[in-house]
Motif scaffolding. Structure first.
Motif, PDB file in Angstrom:
ATOM      1  N   THR A  93      -3.298  77.600  57.220  1.00 13.34           N
ATOM      2  CA  THR A  93      -2.458  76.504  56.726  1.00 13.34           C
ATOM      3  C   THR A  93      -3.319  75.581  55.865  1.00 13.34           C
ATOM      4  OG1 THR A  93      -1.147  76.596  58.743  1.00 13.34           O
ATOM      5  CG2 THR A  93      -0.984  74.575  57.419  1.00 13.34           C
ATOM      6  N   ILE A  94      -2.864  75.342  54.646  1.00 13.88           N
ATOM      7  CA  ILE A  94      -3.554  74.356  53.789  1.00 13.88           C
ATOM      8  C   ILE A  94      -2.632  73.153  53.668  1.00 13.88           C
ATOM      9  CG2 ILE A  94      -4.529  73.886  51.514  1.00 13.88           C
ATOM     10  CD1 ILE A  94      -5.048  76.886  51.199  1.00 13.88           C
ATOM     11  N   LEU A  95      -3.042  72.062  54.293  1.00 14.00           N
ATOM     12  CA  LEU A  95      -2.262  70.812  54.222  1.00 14.00           C
ATOM     13  C   LEU A  95      -2.862  69.957  53.128  1.00 14.00           C
ATOM     14  CD1 LEU A  95      -0.239  68.691  55.335  1.00 14.00           C
ATOM     15  CD2 LEU A  95      -2.014  68.017  56.955  1.00 14.00           C
TER      16      LEU A  95
ATOM     17  N   ILE B  95      -2.732  66.430  50.498  1.00  8.59           N
ATOM     18  CA  ILE B  95      -2.242  65.060  50.316  1.00  8.59           C
ATOM     19  C   ILE B  95      -2.322  64.749  48.819  1.00  8.59           C
ATOM     20  CG2 ILE B  95      -2.635  62.626  50.838  1.00  8.59           C
ATOM     21  CD1 ILE B  95      -4.000  63.559  53.453  1.00  8.59           C
ATOM     22  N   GLY B  96      -1.195  64.380  48.229  1.00  8.41           N
ATOM     23  CA  GLY B  96      -1.175  64.000  46.810  1.00  8.41           C
ATOM     24  C   GLY B  96      -1.467  65.184  45.903  1.00  8.41           C
ATOM     25  N   PRO B  97      -2.248  64.945  44.832  1.00  8.38           N
ATOM     26  CA  PRO B  97      -2.424  65.972  43.794  1.00  8.38           C
ATOM     27  C   PRO B  97      -3.180  67.202  44.279  1.00  8.38           C
ATOM     28  CG  PRO B  97      -3.846  64.083  43.367  1.00  8.38           C
ATOM     29  CD  PRO B  97      -2.939  63.693  44.491  1.00  8.38           C
ATOM     30  N   SER B  98      -3.810  67.141  45.443  1.00 10.52           N
ATOM     31  CA  SER B  98      -4.491  68.323  45.966  1.00 10.52           C
ATOM     32  C   SER B  98      -3.524  69.476  46.188  1.00 10.52           C
ATOM     33  CB  SER B  98      -5.206  67.979  47.274  1.00 10.52           C
ATOM     34  OG  SER B  98      -6.241  67.071  47.027  1.00 10.52           O
ATOM     35  N   LEU B  99      -2.219  69.165  46.185  1.00 14.17           N
ATOM     36  CA  LEU B  99      -1.223  70.226  46.306  1.00 14.17           C
ATOM     37  C   LEU B  99      -1.487  71.345  45.295  1.00 14.17           C
ATOM     38  CD1 LEU B  99       1.517  71.479  47.188  1.00 14.17           C
ATOM     39  CD2 LEU B  99       2.607  69.996  45.489  1.00 14.17           C
ATOM     40  N   TYR B 100      -1.794  70.946  44.060  1.00 10.25           N
ATOM     41  CA  TYR B 100      -1.924  71.952  43.003  1.00 10.25           C
ATOM     42  C   TYR B 100      -3.196  72.788  43.168  1.00 10.25           C
ATOM     43  CZ  TYR B 100       2.144  69.627  41.337  1.00 10.25           C
ATOM     44  OH  TYR B 100       3.413  69.136  41.280  1.00 10.25           O
ATOM     45  N   ALA B 101      -4.276  72.175  43.634  1.00  9.59           N
ATOM     46  CA  ALA B 101      -5.489  72.941  43.932  1.00  9.59           C
ATOM     47  C   ALA B 101      -5.219  73.862  45.121  1.00  9.59           C
ATOM     48  CB  ALA B 101      -6.637  71.987  44.240  1.00  9.59           C
TER      49      ALA B 101
ATOM     50  N   SER C 298      -4.297  87.216  46.196  1.00  6.74           N
ATOM     51  CA  SER C 298      -4.512  88.336  45.273  1.00  6.74           C
ATOM     52  C   SER C 298      -5.907  88.941  45.436  1.00  6.74           C
ATOM     53  CB  SER C 298      -4.284  87.875  43.834  1.00  6.74           C
ATOM     54  OG  SER C 298      -5.175  86.830  43.535  1.00  6.74           O
ATOM     55  N   ALA C 299      -6.899  88.119  45.682  1.00  4.65           N
ATOM     56  CA  ALA C 299      -8.265  88.649  45.714  1.00  4.65           C
ATOM     57  C   ALA C 299      -8.694  89.126  47.100  1.00  4.65           C
ATOM     58  CB  ALA C 299      -9.238  87.580  45.216  1.00  4.65           C
ATOM     59  N   TYR C 300      -8.169  88.468  48.146  1.00  3.17           N
ATOM     60  CA  TYR C 300      -8.714  88.780  49.479  1.00  3.17           C
ATOM     61  C   TYR C 300      -7.643  89.177  50.488  1.00  3.17           C
ATOM     62  CZ  TYR C 300     -12.320  86.128  47.127  1.00  3.17           C
ATOM     63  OH  TYR C 300     -13.202  85.674  46.196  1.00  3.17           O
ATOM     64  N   GLY C 301      -6.406  89.201  50.068  1.00  3.18           N
ATOM     65  CA  GLY C 301      -5.340  89.583  50.985  1.00  3.18           C
ATOM     66  C   GLY C 301      -5.129  88.592  52.112  1.00  3.18           C
ATOM     67  N   VAL C 302      -5.515  87.321  51.870  1.00  2.00           N
ATOM     68  CA  VAL C 302      -5.316  86.272  52.878  1.00  2.00           C
ATOM     69  C   VAL C 302      -4.072  85.468  52.486  1.00  2.00           C
ATOM     70  CG1 VAL C 302      -6.237  84.108  53.787  1.00  2.00           C
ATOM     71  CG2 VAL C 302      -7.714  86.111  53.583  1.00  2.00           C
ATOM     72  N   SER C 303      -3.157  85.317  53.424  1.00  2.00           N
ATOM     73  CA  SER C 303      -1.890  84.647  53.136  1.00  2.00           C
ATOM     74  C   SER C 303      -1.953  83.197  53.611  1.00  2.00           C
ATOM     75  CB  SER C 303      -0.782  85.427  53.850  1.00  2.00           C
ATOM     76  OG  SER C 303       0.349  84.626  54.009  1.00  2.00           O
ATOM     77  N   ALA C 304      -1.944  82.265  52.666  1.00  3.75           N
ATOM     78  CA  ALA C 304      -2.070  80.839  53.018  1.00  3.75           C
ATOM     79  C   ALA C 304      -0.716  80.146  52.926  1.00  3.75           C
ATOM     80  CB  ALA C 304      -3.067  80.162  52.091  1.00  3.75           C
ATOM     81  N   GLU C 305      -0.427  79.336  53.930  1.00  2.00           N
ATOM     82  CA  GLU C 305       0.771  78.486  53.883  1.00  2.00           C
ATOM     83  C   GLU C 305       0.331  77.118  53.362  1.00  2.00           C
ATOM     84  OE1 GLU C 305       4.182  79.066  56.259  1.00  2.00           O
ATOM     85  OE2 GLU C 305       3.658  77.314  57.465  1.00  2.00           O
ATOM     86  N   VAL C 306       1.009  76.628  52.333  1.00  2.00           N
ATOM     87  CA  VAL C 306       0.617  75.335  51.764  1.00  2.00           C
ATOM     88  C   VAL C 306       1.678  74.297  52.128  1.00  2.00           C
ATOM     89  CG1 VAL C 306       0.025  74.063  49.670  1.00  2.00           C
ATOM     90  CG2 VAL C 306      -0.568  76.493  49.862  1.00  2.00           C
TER      91      VAL C 306
ATOM     92  N   ALA D  38      -6.844  73.899  56.957  1.00  2.00           N
ATOM     93  CA  ALA D  38      -7.697  73.122  56.045  1.00  2.00           C
ATOM     94  C   ALA D  38      -6.859  71.960  55.529  1.00  2.00           C
ATOM     95  CB  ALA D  38      -8.180  73.981  54.890  1.00  2.00           C
ATOM     96  N   ILE D  39      -7.436  70.765  55.461  1.00  2.00           N
ATOM     97  CA  ILE D  39      -6.715  69.591  54.982  1.00  2.00           C
ATOM     98  C   ILE D  39      -7.424  69.103  53.720  1.00  2.00           C
ATOM     99  CG2 ILE D  39      -5.858  67.295  55.558  1.00  2.00           C
ATOM    100  CD1 ILE D  39      -6.217  68.076  58.517  1.00  2.00           C
TER     101      ILE D  39
END
Lengths: 821, 79
Positions: free
Chosen positions: A679-681, A683-689, A699-707, A732-733
């Motif tokens: 899970t990637i939480l 705050i603010g503009p970090s959404l886009y990163a 695509s590169a590592y086959g890891v599925s992240a929830e944002v 990760a926050i």
């Protein structure tokens, strides 16, 4: 910058001199016989009695602090007692010239002004109105208690007991105090009698009273606001900001019709010559007479005058005169009311900073003794009448005091029985209905070029071919904010908007662009560069029933309005026991490219302060919906906006940004991308990163992240996050705030507790380093980039994938911490 | 000689802007430095001055239309 006001060189480049208006000193010389004719004996006698009530009330507090007893009553009072003994003439004189609808805002030393204003209002209100007011306060509980334990033969006498018990119970922090014991000695108030908050921060009432005056003017009320403060407060910058705000030339030059003229606010300085242990005249101030400072504010010199504060009739005369000027649109006004404080600053004051001789020299000017002597000399009263008054007041005070300390009459709030009671007083947690009113406009919104331009834009920011649309062709975050603002501003006349460049410029980042074609000056105006006054006036405006949308151009300027945000905007709902509402929306942009003092994410600072709601939208859809909720809220809301995102188009919400009005509830995080492994939480503009990092990890590592986009900081619903972490086991926050003490750290700590059994690794905060924000070219080394997120998440949470670290963040956090970094 | 009226460079992040209004009609006399039209970017509204004196010969972009930075918006003919 209005073009209507040309700055003509010929006007400014000519030789000459400024002639300052003479400032009257102690000009009052009306004979008592004349006052007797004008006011009548009963009124003159009431003035003496009111001064005696104020004095006896404070003598009682002082006695409890010094000896633990008053008359035959023993009681240990542990709170503060900033007494105004010697200053009663100022308080009672002021109140004599005010109507119940005039509102006073006080200082930490305002028991006297509170009592005097209350007694004056009681004397002016009808028995019917007094009954309604007392019945209306907390369901009549205090009134019924007064009827049982402090019965009186007349309604006004009963109301006086109500006033004194409500105040004293408040000072003793009892549940039946006017503010449920949440205010106490330095913050007591009771709006129905025109007594608005006293304030423990020196000078803080100046800005709040100024905002109250603005609301009174806009609401067309024929009443004034009074900012009570001491001479010491003239050393406070926010006081000068407030006085200038009240005197802005635009009220005369640009505002129209009934809105013309300076604000109806009287800055009433009870000048007791000391600011705690520093002497103002001769030591800590440059002025020789306090009234001189009026000359710095406007050509009228604020009609400043120095008045004899030891004579209540001189004070009443001056206040009456200033009040008439204020109601004629000639405000603001200033009174320097000299009244020597014979008691110490507080009960721990040993008077080491002044001589016995000085104190003795002022004793002959004691307002009560000298006024009583004049009444006796004039034949209004005999000596025995004065003594009878003293006895009556002492007996009244003993009765009130007994009731205030009796736990059966004045119980303490039982926190043990209800541990979150104070917490529940922090917010109103209420919203207004969707505004639908009709308000006067300069032009219909459809005539605005900006609105025509926006109407042609796509509501979703990604074209059919998958390319992102330019900000000229799709609704941006800036436009989303504008649409929410436009809806409220064109349908709710109580709402006003202001900031340093809000009108023609349209706000430094164009959010308001086009509004100046539609809204008259009194609804949208440029303020001075006075962050403290911007926030404080919005607080005062809100306390009086208005609503305000204010802007600090950069969040980095929060420091300039620190007290106003942290102690005023955040506190008054709770300190009023839930009575006052503060519908204030404070917009702050978070900068970029301009370096250390213009690019900081200070969300954690305000999220740390109890009493503020905080949001940080990152998409146009969220920005419009969250700002609509903020503008509808009865609580103060701080809205952070990233300058890097103003041109961002909608990329997440299916269907784009609805053209119609809608609200998104504050406090709900939003899943922007589904995933299973981490899970990637953000705050603010970090959404886009975060989203870019999730794309690369997939695509590169086959890891599925929830944002998940936090969207709000206060309030915050942890449930969606806990559900996500239960699924992924990793968190990760990411934020653009310095990591130390950041809100991301709070989220990490709480999530560790709330979802410990589901975590496969400790939550990881990816913020910015604890050093200055560098300039534009170095920003990517400072704000977390997608590369940084991928490197840290893959390296620390998926070590088995052996991904090479690319980001810059390979530093040793423990070593940096040892070095204060 | 004809002088083109160009969409000005509006900062390095802006690639296009919208024409809001023309203050002159085709055939009107214009003086160099006179306000000719207003444009808006996402952030600000700006005025564009006539780059030369002459007669407004042609308007190429109508109000409410977008044009790229550097695009020709109108032609002024020397008279």
């Amino acid at each position: 910058m209005p073009k209507a006001l040309a700055v003509e060189p010929a006007r400014f480049r000519r030789k000459g001199q400024l002639d300052l208006k003479p400032i009257p000193l102690h000009q009052y010389d009306r004979p008592l016989a004349t006052e007797r004719q004008r006011r009548g004996d009963a009124a003159l006698k009431a003035v003496l009695r009111h001064m005696l009530v104020v004095r006896e009330f404070e003598a009682m507090l002082g006695s409890f602090k010094a000896k633990g007893s008053y008359q035959d009553i023993a009681f240990a009072y542990r709170g503060p007692a900033h007494l105004s003994i010697g200053q009663e003439g100022a308080a009672v004189g002021q109140a004599l010239a005010l109507t119940p609808g005039d509102h006073i805002f006080g200082s930490h030393r305002s028991h006297g002004e509170f009592i005097a204003k209350g007694l004056s209002a009681i004397a002016q209100l009808s028995a019917h109105d007094l009954g309604t007011i007392m019945e209306g306060h907390r369901g009549g509980a205090l009134l019924h208690s007064v009827e049982r334990h402090l019965a009186a033969p007349t309604v006004p006498a009963l109301a006086e007991n109500f006033l004194l018990l409500g105040l004293l119970a408040e000072i003793f922090m009892r549940d039946n105090g006017f503010n449920r014991g949440m205010g106490g000695s330095m913050h007591a108030f009771f709006p129905p009698f025109g007594i608005y908050p006293n304030n423990a921060i020196v000078g803080a009432s100046a800005g709040i009273a100024t905002g109250a005056a603005l609301r009174k003017k806009l609401a067309g009320e024929a009443t004034i606001a009074v900012a009570n403060g001491g001479d010491g407060s003239t050393g406070c910058g926010p006081v000068f900001e407030a006085m200038n705000f009240a005197a802005m030339a635009q009220y005369d030059t640009l505002w129209t019709d009934q809105n013309k003229g300076g604000l109806p606010v009287l800055y009433f300085f009870s000048n007791n010559f000391y600011a705690m242990g520093g002497q103002t005249i001769g030591e800590t101030m440059g002025w020789d007479r306090l009234s001189r400072i009026g000359a710095a504010i406007n050509p009228q010199g604020m009609h400043a005058e120095t008045v004899d504060g030891t004579n209540p009739l001189a004070v009443a005369d001056a206040v009456q005169c200033q009040r008439a000027r204020l109601l004629a649109g000639e405000g603001p006004a200033l009174l320097d009311v000299e009244c020597y404080r014979s008691a110490g600053h507080s009960t721990t004051d040993a008077n080491v900073y002044r001589s016995r001789e000085e104190i003795a020299a002022w004793e002959v000017f004691d307002p009560i003794a000298s006024y009583a002597a004049k009444l006796v000399a004039e034949g209004v009263l005999g000596d025995s009448d004065v003594q009878a008054l003293r006895d009556e007041v002492a007996s009244l005070m003993a009765a009130v005091t007994r009731a205030a300390i009796d736990p059966k009459i004045s119980p303490m709030i039982d926190i043990a029985a209800d541990p979150t009671l104070i917490g529940r007083l922090m917010f109103a947690n209420a919203e207004i209905a969707t505004p639908t009113g009709t308000v006067p406009l300069l032009a219909q919104p459809e005539t605005s070029a900006r609105i025509r331009q926006d109407a042609k834009k796509a509501r979703f920011g990604v074209g059919a071919d998958g390319t992102k649309l330019s900000p000229m062709r799709a609704i941006t975050l800036r436009d989303g904010l504008f649409e929410a603002i436009l809806h409220h501003m064109t349908r709710d006349e109580r709402l006003i908007a202001y900031g340093e460049e809000c009108r023609e410029w349209g706000g430094a980042f164009g959010v308001y662009r086009g509004l100046s074609d539609i809204l008259p000056y009194q609804r949208l105006f440029n303020s001075p560069i006075s962050e403290a006054a911007i926030v404080a006036t919005a607080v005062g405006h809100g306390l009086e029933g208005g609503r305000a949308l204010i802007e600090l151009m950069y969040g980095d300027f929060i420091g300039r309005a620190g007290d106003e945000i942290f102690n005023q905007m955040a506190k008054w709902h709770a300190m009023s026991g839930g009575v006052l509402k503060l519908p204030v929306v404070l917009r702050c942009s978070v900068g970029s490219k301009y370096g250390a003092q213009h690019s900081q994410d200070w969300t954690a600072l305000v999220a740390h302060i109890p009493g503020l709601k905080v949001v940080y939208p990152a998409t146009p859809y969220d920005a419009k919906g969250l700002l609509a909720s903020a503008l509808s809220s009865e609580d103060p809301v701080i809205v952070f906006e990233s300058q890097r995102l103003y041109d961002t188009v909608e990329q997440f919400h299916a269907g784009g940004v609805p053209a119609d009005y809608y609200r998104i509830p504050l406090g709900e995080p939003d899943i922007k991308r589904d995933g299973d492994d981490v899970t990637i939480l953000t705050i603010g503009p970090s959404l886009y990163a975060g989203v870019a990092a999730a794309g690369e990890m997939a695509s590169a590592y086959g890891v599925s992240a929830e944002v998940i986009d936090a969207r709000s900081l206060v309030p915050f619903n942890y449930d969606p996050l806990i559900a996500s972490v239960k699924k992924t086991g990793r968190l990760a926050i990411v934020s653009e705030a310095s990591e130390r003490g950041s809100f991301a750290m709070t989220l990490a700590a709480n999530l560790t507790r709330f979802a410990f059994s589901s975590l496969k690794a400790p939550p990881r905060v990816i913020g910015t380093p604890n050093w200055i924000v560098p300039g534009a070219e170095m920003e990517t080394s400072y704000f977390p980039q997608a590369d940084d997120i991928v490197a840290i998440v893959m390296g620390e949470m998926f070590a088995e994938k052996n991904v090479n670290r690319r980001g810059l963040r390979n530093w040793d956090d423990r070593e940096l911490a040892r070095k204060a970094l | 000689m004809d002088t083109p009226v160009l969409m000005p460079q509006l900062g390095n992040e802006i690639s296009e802007a919208q024409i809001d209004a023309w203050f002159k009609a085709v055939g009107d006399r214009v003086e160099k430095g006179e306000m000719l039209l207003t444009i808006t970017t996402p952030k600000i509204a700006l005025e564009v001055e006539a780059p030369a004196s002459g007669t407004l010969k042609e308007i190429l972009v109508a109000p409410d239309e977008l044009a790229k930075v550097g695009a020709t918006l109108a032609i002024i003919a020397a008279s």
